[in-house]
Scaffold this motif. Structure first.
Motif, PDB file in Angstrom:
ATOM      1  N   VAL A   1      26.275  -2.071  10.087  1.00 58.55           N
ATOM      2  CA  VAL A   1      25.523  -2.731  11.158  1.00 58.55           C
ATOM      3  C   VAL A   1      25.415  -4.213  10.834  1.00 58.55           C
ATOM      4  O   VAL A   1      24.847  -4.604   9.809  1.00 58.55           O
ATOM      5  N   SER A   2      25.962  -5.023  11.715  1.00 56.89           N
ATOM      6  CA  SER A   2      25.964  -6.470  11.525  1.00 56.89           C
ATOM      7  C   SER A   2      25.929  -7.146  12.885  1.00 56.89           C
ATOM      8  O   SER A   2      26.315  -6.546  13.895  1.00 56.89           O
ATOM      9  N   SER A   3      25.489  -8.387  12.914  1.00 56.06           N
ATOM     10  CA  SER A   3      25.446  -9.135  14.160  1.00 56.06           C
ATOM     11  C   SER A   3      26.406 -10.322  14.139  1.00 56.06           C
ATOM     12  O   SER A   3      26.302 -11.226  14.947  1.00 56.06           O
ATOM     13  N   ASP A   4      27.306 -10.303  13.201  1.00 58.02           N
ATOM     14  CA  ASP A   4      28.300 -11.362  13.102  1.00 58.02           C
ATOM     15  C   ASP A   4      29.469 -11.015  14.020  1.00 58.02           C
ATOM     16  O   ASP A   4      30.185 -10.043  13.784  1.00 58.02           O
ATOM     17  N   THR A   5      29.691 -11.801  15.066  1.00 56.29           N
ATOM     18  CA  THR A   5      30.779 -11.518  16.007  1.00 56.29           C
ATOM     19  C   THR A   5      31.776 -12.664  16.082  1.00 56.29           C
ATOM     20  O   THR A   5      32.379 -12.920  17.124  1.00 56.29           O
ATOM     21  N   LYS A   6      31.941 -13.368  14.968  1.00 54.21           N
ATOM     22  CA  LYS A   6      32.983 -14.389  14.948  1.00 54.21           C
ATOM     23  C   LYS A   6      34.354 -13.728  15.051  1.00 54.21           C
ATOM     24  O   LYS A   6      34.492 -12.517  14.882  1.00 54.21           O
ATOM     25  N   GLU A   7      35.375 -14.539  15.294  1.00 50.78           N
ATOM     26  CA  GLU A   7      36.726 -14.020  15.503  1.00 50.78           C
ATOM     27  C   GLU A   7      37.296 -13.359  14.256  1.00 50.78           C
ATOM     28  O   GLU A   7      38.303 -12.643  14.352  1.00 50.78           O
ATOM     29  N   ASP A   8      36.694 -13.599  13.111  1.00 54.29           N
ATOM     30  CA  ASP A   8      37.198 -12.949  11.902  1.00 54.29           C
ATOM     31  C   ASP A   8      36.563 -11.569  11.690  1.00 54.29           C
ATOM     32  O   ASP A   8      36.813 -10.918  10.675  1.00 54.29           O
ATOM     33  N   TRP A   9      35.792 -11.138  12.651  1.00 51.48           N
ATOM     34  CA  TRP A   9      35.269  -9.771  12.657  1.00 51.48           C
ATOM     35  C   TRP A   9      35.646  -9.028  13.943  1.00 51.48           C
ATOM     36  O   TRP A   9      35.797  -7.812  13.942  1.00 51.48           O
ATOM     37  N   TYR A  10      35.790  -9.754  15.039  1.00 58.00           N
ATOM     38  CA  TYR A  10      35.984  -9.135  16.352  1.00 58.00           C
ATOM     39  C   TYR A  10      37.182  -9.718  17.093  1.00 58.00           C
ATOM     40  O   TYR A  10      37.483 -10.909  16.969  1.00 58.00           O
ATOM     41  N   LEU A  11      37.824  -8.870  17.900  1.00 53.33           N
ATOM     42  CA  LEU A  11      38.836  -9.349  18.829  1.00 53.33           C
ATOM     43  C   LEU A  11      38.143 -10.052  19.980  1.00 53.33           C
ATOM     44  O   LEU A  11      37.108  -9.594  20.464  1.00 53.33           O
ATOM     45  N   LYS A  12      38.721 -11.149  20.425  1.00 53.00           N
ATOM     46  CA  LYS A  12      38.180 -11.885  21.559  1.00 53.00           C
ATOM     47  C   LYS A  12      39.292 -12.164  22.560  1.00 53.00           C
ATOM     48  O   LYS A  12      40.442 -12.373  22.188  1.00 53.00           O
ATOM     49  N   GLU A  13      38.936 -12.163  23.830  1.00 57.14           N
ATOM     50  CA  GLU A  13      39.884 -12.453  24.905  1.00 57.14           C
ATOM     51  C   GLU A  13      39.166 -13.274  25.959  1.00 57.14           C
ATOM     52  O   GLU A  13      38.130 -12.863  26.481  1.00 57.14           O
ATOM     53  N   ASN A  14      39.726 -14.449  26.257  1.00 58.14           N
ATOM     54  CA  ASN A  14      39.101 -15.347  27.235  1.00 58.14           C
ATOM     55  C   ASN A  14      37.629 -15.593  26.894  1.00 58.14           C
ATOM     56  O   ASN A  14      36.749 -15.524  27.760  1.00 58.14           O
ATOM     57  N   SER A  15      37.384 -15.859  25.624  1.00 58.74           N
ATOM     58  CA  SER A  15      36.037 -16.159  25.108  1.00 58.74           C
ATOM     59  C   SER A  15      35.087 -14.964  25.171  1.00 58.74           C
ATOM     60  O   SER A  15      33.890 -15.120  24.955  1.00 58.74           O
ATOM     61  N   GLN A  16      35.600 -13.797  25.484  1.00 59.52           N
ATOM     62  CA  GLN A  16      34.771 -12.596  25.528  1.00 59.52           C
ATOM     63  C   GLN A  16      35.010 -11.755  24.274  1.00 59.52           C
ATOM     64  O   GLN A  16      36.152 -11.553  23.850  1.00 59.52           O
ATOM     65  N   THR A  17      33.935 -11.246  23.684  1.00 63.69           N
ATOM     66  CA  THR A  17      34.039 -10.382  22.516  1.00 63.69           C
ATOM     67  C   THR A  17      34.373  -8.968  22.974  1.00 63.69           C
ATOM     68  O   THR A  17      33.659  -8.399  23.798  1.00 63.69           O
ATOM     69  N   ILE A  18      35.467  -8.403  22.444  1.00 63.37           N
ATOM     70  CA  ILE A  18      35.954  -7.120  22.935  1.00 63.37           C
ATOM     71  C   ILE A  18      35.536  -5.959  22.040  1.00 63.37           C
ATOM     72  O   ILE A  18      34.850  -5.043  22.473  1.00 63.37           O
ATOM     73  N   THR A  19      35.928  -6.014  20.760  1.00 64.78           N
ATOM     74  CA  THR A  19      35.720  -4.875  19.865  1.00 64.78           C
ATOM     75  C   THR A  19      35.872  -5.341  18.422  1.00 64.78           C
ATOM     76  O   THR A  19      36.512  -6.371  18.169  1.00 64.78           O
ATOM     77  N   PRO A  20      35.274  -4.634  17.462  1.00 68.52           N
ATOM     78  CA  PRO A  20      35.556  -4.956  16.060  1.00 68.52           C
ATOM     79  C   PRO A  20      37.063  -4.980  15.823  1.00 68.52           C
ATOM     80  O   PRO A  20      37.809  -4.188  16.405  1.00 68.52           O
ATOM     81  N   HIS A  21      37.514  -5.875  14.983  1.00 69.31           N
ATOM     82  CA  HIS A  21      38.942  -6.091  14.813  1.00 69.31           C
ATOM     83  C   HIS A  21      39.631  -4.815  14.319  1.00 69.31           C
ATOM     84  O   HIS A  21      39.235  -4.236  13.299  1.00 69.31           O
ATOM     85  N   PRO A  22      40.671  -4.341  15.030  1.00 69.92           N
ATOM     86  CA  PRO A  22      41.345  -3.095  14.636  1.00 69.92           C
ATOM     87  C   PRO A  22      41.871  -3.094  13.211  1.00 69.92           C
ATOM     88  O   PRO A  22      41.894  -2.046  12.553  1.00 69.92           O
ATOM     89  N   CYS A  23      42.287  -4.263  12.700  1.00 62.66           N
ATOM     90  CA  CYS A  23      42.852  -4.280  11.346  1.00 62.66           C
ATOM     91  C   CYS A  23      41.799  -3.962  10.294  1.00 62.66           C
ATOM     92  O   CYS A  23      42.137  -3.526   9.182  1.00 62.66           O
ATOM     93  N   LEU A  24      40.506  -4.143  10.612  1.00 59.01           N
ATOM     94  CA  LEU A  24      39.450  -3.782   9.671  1.00 59.01           C
ATOM     95  C   LEU A  24      39.408  -2.267   9.474  1.00 59.01           C
ATOM     96  O   LEU A  24      39.273  -1.770   8.351  1.00 59.01           O
ATOM     97  N   PHE A  25      39.506  -1.511  10.565  1.00 53.85           N
ATOM     98  CA  PHE A  25      39.500  -0.052  10.474  1.00 53.85           C
ATOM     99  C   PHE A  25      40.736   0.443   9.723  1.00 53.85           C
ATOM    100  O   PHE A  25      40.654   1.384   8.934  1.00 53.85           O
ATOM    101  N   LYS A  26      41.873  -0.211   9.993  1.00 51.76           N
ATOM    102  CA  LYS A  26      43.116   0.182   9.333  1.00 51.76           C
ATOM    103  C   LYS A  26      43.030  -0.058   7.830  1.00 51.76           C
ATOM    104  O   LYS A  26      43.394   0.812   7.024  1.00 51.76           O
ATOM    105  N   GLU A  27      42.535  -1.237   7.436  1.00 55.58           N
ATOM    106  CA  GLU A  27      42.418  -1.552   6.015  1.00 55.58           C
ATOM    107  C   GLU A  27      41.423  -0.619   5.336  1.00 55.58           C
ATOM    108  O   GLU A  27      41.673  -0.131   4.224  1.00 55.58           O
ATOM    109  N   PHE A  28      40.295  -0.366   5.997  1.00 58.30           N
ATOM    110  CA  PHE A  28      39.265   0.493   5.410  1.00 58.30           C
ATOM    111  C   PHE A  28      39.815   1.891   5.150  1.00 58.30           C
ATOM    112  O   PHE A  28      39.625   2.459   4.063  1.00 58.30           O
ATOM    113  N   ALA A  29      40.521   2.462   6.133  1.00 60.00           N
ATOM    114  CA  ALA A  29      41.077   3.802   5.981  1.00 60.00           C
ATOM    115  C   ALA A  29      42.135   3.831   4.888  1.00 60.00           C
ATOM    116  O   ALA A  29      42.193   4.778   4.090  1.00 60.00           O
ATOM    117  N   ALA A  30      42.979   2.799   4.830  1.00 61.51           N
ATOM    118  CA  ALA A  30      44.045   2.753   3.826  1.00 61.51           C
ATOM    119  C   ALA A  30      43.483   2.628   2.416  1.00 61.51           C
ATOM    120  O   ALA A  30      43.994   3.239   1.473  1.00 61.51           O
TER     121      ALA A  30
END
Length: 334
Positions: free
Chosen positions: A216-245
């Motif tokens: 649980v965090s409130s940091d939504t910079k681009e190095d944590w979240y995907l953004k499109e047209n200045s909108q925050t979309i979702t936690p960055h997919p590569c984080l889930f991939k790295e965590f699982a690996a």
């Protein structure tokens, strides 16, 4: 296909439910500091949630988070007290204007006295809240409650060698804009790798203890979240991939407000509606503030380190409200 692109399916029920049932709760620095930014009633609810996870042996804190929390606690508390002073200054100015009767001939003496009494009551409330804030960082206080909850639940400090390795890896990751942390590259050397250290410590904990994680965090910079047209979309997919690996386990990443909504919808523990409403207001206020100063912060390397996840949480919170038991959505969360 899901197993190869897990970062895009993290909110699927099969994935998310397993984490919610067995995962360890890990909170970021800003979440702990938010406990001091909200009303006593909301603070009590946040403490209650942390305590419940601790009693289930499903609560843990990275050493880096604990260190940042203690370093930033006093500035946050005294900043809050400064907000009271600033607000009362505005009231005093209003009071002075009202007392200039030539400017307000439409107010009679009784009405002026009513306004005077109201302002005095507000000042009394402000003084009481300031005193509570001062008490919150003394012994046998809110600070002590939090410390007791995390007793024997804080990770170990990294050695200088381990820190140096993370710094060297971080330099390479930041050059390639690999999340998390690269948006902090303009900070001083002792601050720029904080997010990466937290991330590494969370993965180490999950791997060593074979535990899923709810982060649980409130940091939504681009190095944590995907953004499109200045909108925050979702936690960055590569984080889930790295965590699982790295760990062989799963992670869920939420804002505090969205996390509380899901806790409430799943009946994990009773959460007052007012708590969620207040967290949403706090996040919106801070997000709006950060929107005005984000360019300055990025240029100077300043870190607000406060709750700023509003766009994402707003849409995802609506999803939770509509379904009653949703665990979040990855697409269109803006």
């Amino acid at each position: 296909m899901k197993d190869k692109f897990i970062g895009y399916y993290w909110s699927d029920d099969d994935y998310a439910n397993e984490v919610w049932e067995n995962g360890t709760l890990v909170v970021d620095t800003n979440v702990l500091l938010d406990i001091y930014r909200v009303s006593p009633e909301t603070s009590d609810d946040l403490i209650k949630v942390l305590k419940m996870y601790a009693e289930k042996d499903r609560l843990w804190l990275p050493y880096q988070v604990a260190q940042e929390y203690h370093e930033e606690l006093y500035p946050v508390v005294y900043s809050q007290m400064g907000n009271f002073d600033e607000a009362y200054g505005c009231l005093k100015e209003f009071k002075a204007k009202i007392n200039e009767k030539r400017n307000h001939p439409f107010l009679n003496e009784e009405q002026c006295q009513d306004i005077e009494e109201m302002l005095n009551n507000i000042k009394r409330i402000f003084d009481e809240q300031q005193d509570k804030l001062k008490q919150s960082i003394k012994n046998d206080s809110l600070k002590t409650k939090i410390a007791d909850i995390f007793k024997r639940r804080v990770g170990e400090e990294l050695s200088e060698d381990d820190l140096q390795k993370i710094h060297e890896e971080g330099q390479q990751r930041y050059e390639k804009t690999v999340p998390p942390g690269y948006k902090d590259k303009n900070k001083s050397d002792d601050k720029k790798y904080g997010d990466l250290i937290v991330w590494k410590q969370i993965m180490s904990y999950a791997k060593e203890n074979q535990r899923h994680v709810i982060f649980v965090s409130s940091d939504t910079k681009e190095d944590w979240y995907l953004k499109e047209n200045s909108q925050t979309i979702t936690p960055h997919p590569c984080l889930f991939k790295e965590f699982a690996a790295e760990t062989g386990k799963h992670i869920l990443i939420y804002s505090l407000e969205l996390f509380l909504k899901i806790v409430k919808s799943k009946n994990v523990i009773e959460i007052k509606d007012g708590t969620i409403d207040e967290m949403e207001k706090v996040m919106k206020q801070v997000y709006d503030m950060l929107g005005r100063f984000s360019d300055i912060n990025e240029a100077t390397g300043n870190d607000s380190n406060v709750t700023n996840n509003f766009i994402l949480q707003k849409k995802m919170s609506e999803d939770v409200s509509e379904t009653g038991n949703n665990t979040g959505s990855t697409a269109g969360n803006s």
